[in-house]
Design a protein around this motif. Structure first.
Motif, PDB file in Angstrom:
ATOM      1  N   ALA A  49       0.816  -1.217   0.000  1.00 33.83           N
ATOM      2  CA  ALA A  49       0.000   0.000   0.000  1.00 33.83           C
ATOM      3  C   ALA A  49       0.846   1.262   0.000  1.00 33.83           C
ATOM      4  CB  ALA A  49      -0.933  -0.001   1.212  1.00 33.83           C
ATOM      5  N   ALA A  50       1.983   1.235   0.667  1.00 29.50           N
ATOM      6  CA  ALA A  50       2.854   2.408   0.763  1.00 29.50           C
ATOM      7  C   ALA A  50       4.202   1.942   1.289  1.00 29.50           C
ATOM      8  CB  ALA A  50       2.238   3.466   1.682  1.00 29.50           C
ATOM      9  N   LEU A  51       5.105   2.886   1.527  1.00 32.12           N
ATOM     10  CA  LEU A  51       6.438   2.577   2.040  1.00 32.12           C
ATOM     11  C   LEU A  51       6.765   3.495   3.209  1.00 32.12           C
ATOM     12  CD1 LEU A  51       8.476   2.268  -1.294  1.00 32.12           C
ATOM     13  CD2 LEU A  51       7.699   0.385   0.135  1.00 32.12           C
ATOM     14  N   ARG A  52       7.518   2.942   4.155  1.00 30.16           N
ATOM     15  CA  ARG A  52       8.127   3.758   5.200  1.00 30.16           C
ATOM     16  C   ARG A  52       9.588   3.967   4.816  1.00 30.16           C
ATOM     17  NH1 ARG A  52       4.323   5.949   8.743  1.00 30.16           N
ATOM     18  NH2 ARG A  52       2.906   4.330   9.505  1.00 30.16           N
ATOM     19  N   VAL A  53      10.101   5.155   5.050  1.00 36.58           N
ATOM     20  CA  VAL A  53      11.482   5.473   4.678  1.00 36.58           C
ATOM     21  C   VAL A  53      12.252   5.908   5.914  1.00 36.58           C
ATOM     22  CG1 VAL A  53      12.972   6.823   3.170  1.00 36.58           C
ATOM     23  CG2 VAL A  53      10.658   6.264   2.441  1.00 36.58           C
ATOM     24  N   ARG A  54      13.389   5.297   6.106  1.00 38.40           N
ATOM     25  CA  ARG A  54      14.288   5.713   7.188  1.00 38.40           C
ATOM     26  C   ARG A  54      15.633   6.074   6.573  1.00 38.40           C
ATOM     27  NH1 ARG A  54      16.146   1.292  11.339  1.00 38.40           N
ATOM     28  NH2 ARG A  54      17.604   0.920   9.635  1.00 38.40           N
ATOM     29  N   GLY A  55      16.087   7.292   6.795  1.00 35.12           N
ATOM     30  CA  GLY A  55      17.351   7.729   6.238  1.00 35.12           C
ATOM     31  C   GLY A  55      17.143   8.736   5.113  1.00 35.12           C
ATOM     32  N   ASP A  56      18.247   9.110   4.470  1.00 37.82           N
ATOM     33  CA  ASP A  56      18.244  10.135   3.433  1.00 37.82           C
ATOM     34  C   ASP A  56      18.333   9.469   2.068  1.00 37.82           C
ATOM     35  OD1 ASP A  56      18.486  12.321   1.829  1.00 37.82           O
ATOM     36  OD2 ASP A  56      20.124  13.261   2.955  1.00 37.82           O
ATOM     37  N   ALA A  57      17.242   9.520   1.302  1.00 39.28           N
ATOM     38  CA  ALA A  57      17.227   8.896  -0.022  1.00 39.28           C
ATOM     39  C   ALA A  57      18.138   9.633  -0.996  1.00 39.28           C
ATOM     40  CB  ALA A  57      15.801   8.858  -0.559  1.00 39.28           C
ATOM     41  N   ALA A  58      18.282  10.953  -0.844  1.00 42.76           N
ATOM     42  CA  ALA A  58      19.105  11.733  -1.771  1.00 42.76           C
ATOM     43  C   ALA A  58      20.574  11.330  -1.715  1.00 42.76           C
ATOM     44  CB  ALA A  58      18.961  13.224  -1.464  1.00 42.76           C
ATOM     45  N   LYS A  59      21.003  10.840  -0.571  1.00 45.73           N
ATOM     46  CA  LYS A  59      22.394  10.406  -0.408  1.00 45.73           C
ATOM     47  C   LYS A  59      22.557   8.906  -0.573  1.00 45.73           C
ATOM     48  CE  LYS A  59      23.562  14.190   2.773  1.00 45.73           C
ATOM     49  NZ  LYS A  59      24.076  14.530   4.135  1.00 45.73           N
ATOM     50  N   GLY A  60      21.492   8.224  -0.955  1.00 48.82           N
ATOM     51  CA  GLY A  60      21.560   6.785  -1.145  1.00 48.82           C
ATOM     52  C   GLY A  60      21.665   6.003   0.147  1.00 48.82           C
ATOM     53  N   LYS A  61      21.193   6.585   1.252  1.00 56.24           N
ATOM     54  CA  LYS A  61      21.315   5.926   2.555  1.00 56.24           C
ATOM     55  C   LYS A  61      19.945   5.615   3.163  1.00 56.24           C
ATOM     56  CE  LYS A  61      25.704   8.198   3.655  1.00 56.24           C
ATOM     57  NZ  LYS A  61      26.430   9.069   4.631  1.00 56.24           N
ATOM     58  N   ALA A  62      18.929   5.498   2.320  1.00 52.69           N
ATOM     59  CA  ALA A  62      17.581   5.229   2.817  1.00 52.69           C
ATOM     60  C   ALA A  62      17.323   3.726   2.902  1.00 52.69           C
ATOM     61  CB  ALA A  62      16.548   5.877   1.909  1.00 52.69           C
ATOM     62  N   VAL A  63      16.486   3.349   3.872  1.00 50.47           N
ATOM     63  CA  VAL A  63      16.004   1.979   4.003  1.00 50.47           C
ATOM     64  C   VAL A  63      14.485   2.028   3.869  1.00 50.47           C
ATOM     65  CG1 VAL A  63      15.863  -0.062   5.471  1.00 50.47           C
ATOM     66  CG2 VAL A  63      17.926   1.363   5.516  1.00 50.47           C
ATOM     67  N   TYR A  64      13.942   1.162   3.015  1.00 50.72           N
ATOM     68  CA  TYR A  64      12.515   1.186   2.711  1.00 50.72           C
ATOM     69  C   TYR A  64      11.823  -0.028   3.332  1.00 50.72           C
ATOM     70  CZ  TYR A  64      13.979   4.639  -0.733  1.00 50.72           C
ATOM     71  OH  TYR A  64      14.522   5.747  -1.339  1.00 50.72           O
ATOM     72  N   TYR A  65      10.727   0.240   4.051  1.00 49.89           N
ATOM     73  CA  TYR A  65       9.928  -0.806   4.681  1.00 49.89           C
ATOM     74  C   TYR A  65       8.525  -0.773   4.081  1.00 49.89           C
ATOM     75  CZ  TYR A  65      13.613  -0.612   8.224  1.00 49.89           C
ATOM     76  OH  TYR A  65      14.816  -0.611   8.868  1.00 49.89           O
ATOM     77  N   PRO A  66       8.090  -1.816   3.392  1.00 44.83           N
ATOM     78  CA  PRO A  66       6.749  -1.814   2.799  1.00 44.83           C
ATOM     79  C   PRO A  66       5.640  -1.837   3.857  1.00 44.83           C
ATOM     80  CG  PRO A  66       8.166  -3.466   1.776  1.00 44.83           C
ATOM     81  CD  PRO A  66       8.877  -2.994   2.996  1.00 44.83           C
ATOM     82  N   ILE A  67       4.550  -1.164   3.533  1.00 42.56           N
ATOM     83  CA  ILE A  67       3.305  -1.275   4.288  1.00 42.56           C
ATOM     84  C   ILE A  67       2.357  -2.084   3.419  1.00 42.56           C
ATOM     85  CG2 ILE A  67       1.380  -0.031   5.351  1.00 42.56           C
ATOM     86  CD1 ILE A  67       3.198   2.392   5.597  1.00 42.56           C
ATOM     87  N   VAL A  68       1.858  -3.201   3.917  1.00 42.76           N
ATOM     88  CA  VAL A  68       1.034  -4.097   3.113  1.00 42.76           C
ATOM     89  C   VAL A  68      -0.417  -4.060   3.599  1.00 42.76           C
ATOM     90  CG1 VAL A  68       2.937  -5.626   2.545  1.00 42.76           C
ATOM     91  CG2 VAL A  68       1.613  -6.063   4.608  1.00 42.76           C
ATOM     92  N   SER A  69      -1.342  -4.311   2.681  1.00 44.09           N
ATOM     93  CA  SER A  69      -2.756  -4.443   3.032  1.00 44.09           C
ATOM     94  C   SER A  69      -3.241  -5.803   2.560  1.00 44.09           C
ATOM     95  CB  SER A  69      -3.583  -3.324   2.401  1.00 44.09           C
ATOM     96  OG  SER A  69      -3.531  -3.404   0.993  1.00 44.09           O
ATOM     97  N   ALA A 189       6.212   4.087  13.113  1.00 43.65           N
ATOM     98  CA  ALA A 189       5.434   5.330  13.138  1.00 43.65           C
ATOM     99  C   ALA A 189       6.333   6.559  13.075  1.00 43.65           C
ATOM    100  CB  ALA A 189       4.568   5.379  14.393  1.00 43.65           C
ATOM    101  N   GLN A 190       7.600   6.400  13.446  1.00 42.68           N
ATOM    102  CA  GLN A 190       8.542   7.514  13.403  1.00 42.68           C
ATOM    103  C   GLN A 190       9.116   7.745  12.007  1.00 42.68           C
ATOM    104  OE1 GLN A 190      11.498   6.606  16.365  1.00 42.68           O
ATOM    105  NE2 GLN A 190      10.048   6.631  18.053  1.00 42.68           N
ATOM    106  N   CYS A 191       8.918   6.786  11.101  1.00 45.76           N
ATOM    107  CA  CYS A 191       9.434   6.906   9.737  1.00 45.76           C
ATOM    108  C   CYS A 191       8.360   7.508   8.829  1.00 45.76           C
ATOM    109  CB  CYS A 191       9.841   5.530   9.200  1.00 45.76           C
ATOM    110  SG  CYS A 191      11.114   4.693  10.174  1.00 45.76           S
ATOM    111  N   PRO A 192       8.714   8.444   7.976  1.00 44.69           N
ATOM    112  CA  PRO A 192       7.711   9.040   7.075  1.00 44.69           C
ATOM    113  C   PRO A 192       7.158   8.022   6.086  1.00 44.69           C
ATOM    114  CG  PRO A 192       9.929   9.744   6.490  1.00 44.69           C
ATOM    115  CD  PRO A 192      10.050   9.030   7.783  1.00 44.69           C
ATOM    116  N   ARG A 193       5.914   8.222   5.719  1.00 42.25           N
ATOM    117  CA  ARG A 193       5.230   7.331   4.784  1.00 42.25           C
ATOM    118  C   ARG A 193       5.177   7.975   3.416  1.00 42.25           C
ATOM    119  NH1 ARG A 193      -0.406   4.164   5.772  1.00 42.25           N
ATOM    120  NH2 ARG A 193      -1.050   3.867   3.592  1.00 42.25           N
ATOM    121  N   ILE A 194       5.472   7.198   2.361  1.00 41.58           N
ATOM    122  CA  ILE A 194       5.425   7.732   1.001  1.00 41.58           C
ATOM    123  C   ILE A 194       4.536   6.849   0.137  1.00 41.58           C
ATOM    124  CG2 ILE A 194       7.713   8.779   1.154  1.00 41.58           C
ATOM    125  CD1 ILE A 194       8.802   6.462  -0.486  1.00 41.58           C
ATOM    126  N   ASN A 195       3.897   7.460  -0.881  1.00 39.12           N
ATOM    127  CA  ASN A 195       3.045   6.719  -1.793  1.00 39.12           C
ATOM    128  C   ASN A 195       3.836   6.332  -3.048  1.00 39.12           C
ATOM    129  OD1 ASN A 195       3.233   9.063  -3.347  1.00 39.12           O
ATOM    130  ND2 ASN A 195       1.300   9.886  -2.580  1.00 39.12           N
TER     131      ASN A 195
END
Length: 351
Positions: A49-69, A189-195
């Protein structure tokens, strides 16, 4: 002096063995966890359904956690946070259909079943086999090795015993799982959610960054593979024209700026010629001592090209490890090129 060298070699050997056993332990835990989940959890068909992002994607240091439905057994649509994430977006873009395995005690926490755990387990087995092979083949097992291994094992057992709490303080398995699930939900919940649109924008940024570092990746791959090829050719030439002799360690050479010791060997050829050479295989803890007798393999056409017979296996391990690293980096670079080309050909739309 010989005792000190033997002790240093044993410490290094135990270090290799412990490193390999650690990787194997993690692999075994993953296998047992997978078997347990298959027996106790239900699998549903859902989608990201969406992704949680931890870290800075612009610097290539992001970790993505899927949100599933997914839709549970009573027809209710449940949105769940996943336990595992990675730095890549491949296969994790919102809208992708996945197999979801929710937690038994907390349906808002789930695991995606995609086979990546099996691949990681095989990688860990391979990573563990290499240091174990180095530890077993590079050094002989001595009383020092057994003594240090027993001491280390006793220390690990003591640490585990210290971690185990008294019986009355133990939590039930259900309480433990609920507590860990609540902690995971709080962290996510502390990680921003992106579509999907935001994920595609970050994928474009990641593709540009990957292409920027592509030449360096290819260079690293060819360096590792080149080293493997050169060492294999050099050693193969010696073995092709090999002759055997008995030698003796006359010194331990330690080049300036290096922590490794290289044995200096003296031996007599079949033509009754004395030859002295420095073995190419060095180690931080010397595997031989001055005055020790060793078996030598030398090139009958060029006696100056020689090596300790016991070090042949270690050389092939170096060849295998260097070649595999180079091949892995090269395959990753090729996959990067193909992936970015595919994304751009489809215009980042039908991914």
């Amino acid at each position: 002096m010989g005792g000190v060298i033997g002790l240093m070699a044993a410490v290094q050997q135990v270090g290799w063995l412990v490193a390999g056993l650690f990787f194997w332990f993690i692999a075994c835990v993953m296998i047992l966890s997978h078997v347990h989940d298959r027996r106790t959890k239900t699998t549903y068909t859902g989608q990201i359904a969406a992704l949680r992002v931890r870290g800075d994607a612009a610097k290539g240091k992001a970790v993505y956690y899927p949100i599933v439905s997914y839709t549970n057994d009573v027809g209710v649509v449940v949105e769940a946070e996943t336990r595992h994430g990675s730095s890549g977006l491949s296969g994790k873009l919102p809208g992708r259909v996945v197999r979801v395995m929710p937690d038994v005690h907390e349906p808002r926490v789930a695991t995606i079943r995609d086979g990546s755990g099996i691949v990681l387990t095989l990688v860990l087995w391979g990573m563990g086999a290499l240091p174990i092979a180095i530890g077993v083949l590079q050094y002989p097992v001595t009383p020092y090795t057994i003594f240090i291994f027993v001491i280390f094992g006793a220390w690990v057992a003591w640490r585990i015993a210290r971690m185990i709490r008294p019986r009355h303080e133990w939590q039930s398995r259900e309480e433990f799982r609920k507590r860990k699930a609540a902690e995971l939900l709080a962290k996510r919940a502390q990680c921003p959610r992106i579509n999907r649109d935001e994920a595609l924008a970050q994928l474009k940024t990641m593709d540009d960054l990957a292409l920027r570092f592509l030449p360096l990746s290819v260079l690293v791959a060819f360096v590792f593979m080149g080293v493997a090829g050169w060492v294999a050719y050099d050693t193969g030439t010696i073995l092709h024209n090999r002759a055997y002799a008995e030698g003796r360690v006359v010194a331990l050479d330690r080049p300036s700026g290096s922590d490794a010791y290289y044995p200096v060997i003296e031996y007599r050829t079949h033509d009754d010629e004395w030859v002295r050479f420095t073995d190419k295989a060095g180690s931080n803890a010397p595997s031989v001592s001055v005055g020790q007798g060793v078996d030598v393999i030398y090139d009958a056409r060029n006696p100056d090209r020689a090596m300790i017979e016991a070090g042949v296996s270690a050389v092939w391990i170096v060849v295998l490890a260097s070649g595999l690293v180079g091949l892995a980096v090269l395959v990753a670079a090729i996959r990067t090129v193909l992936g970015v080309a595919g994304h751009r050909r489809r215009g980042y739309v039908s991914i």
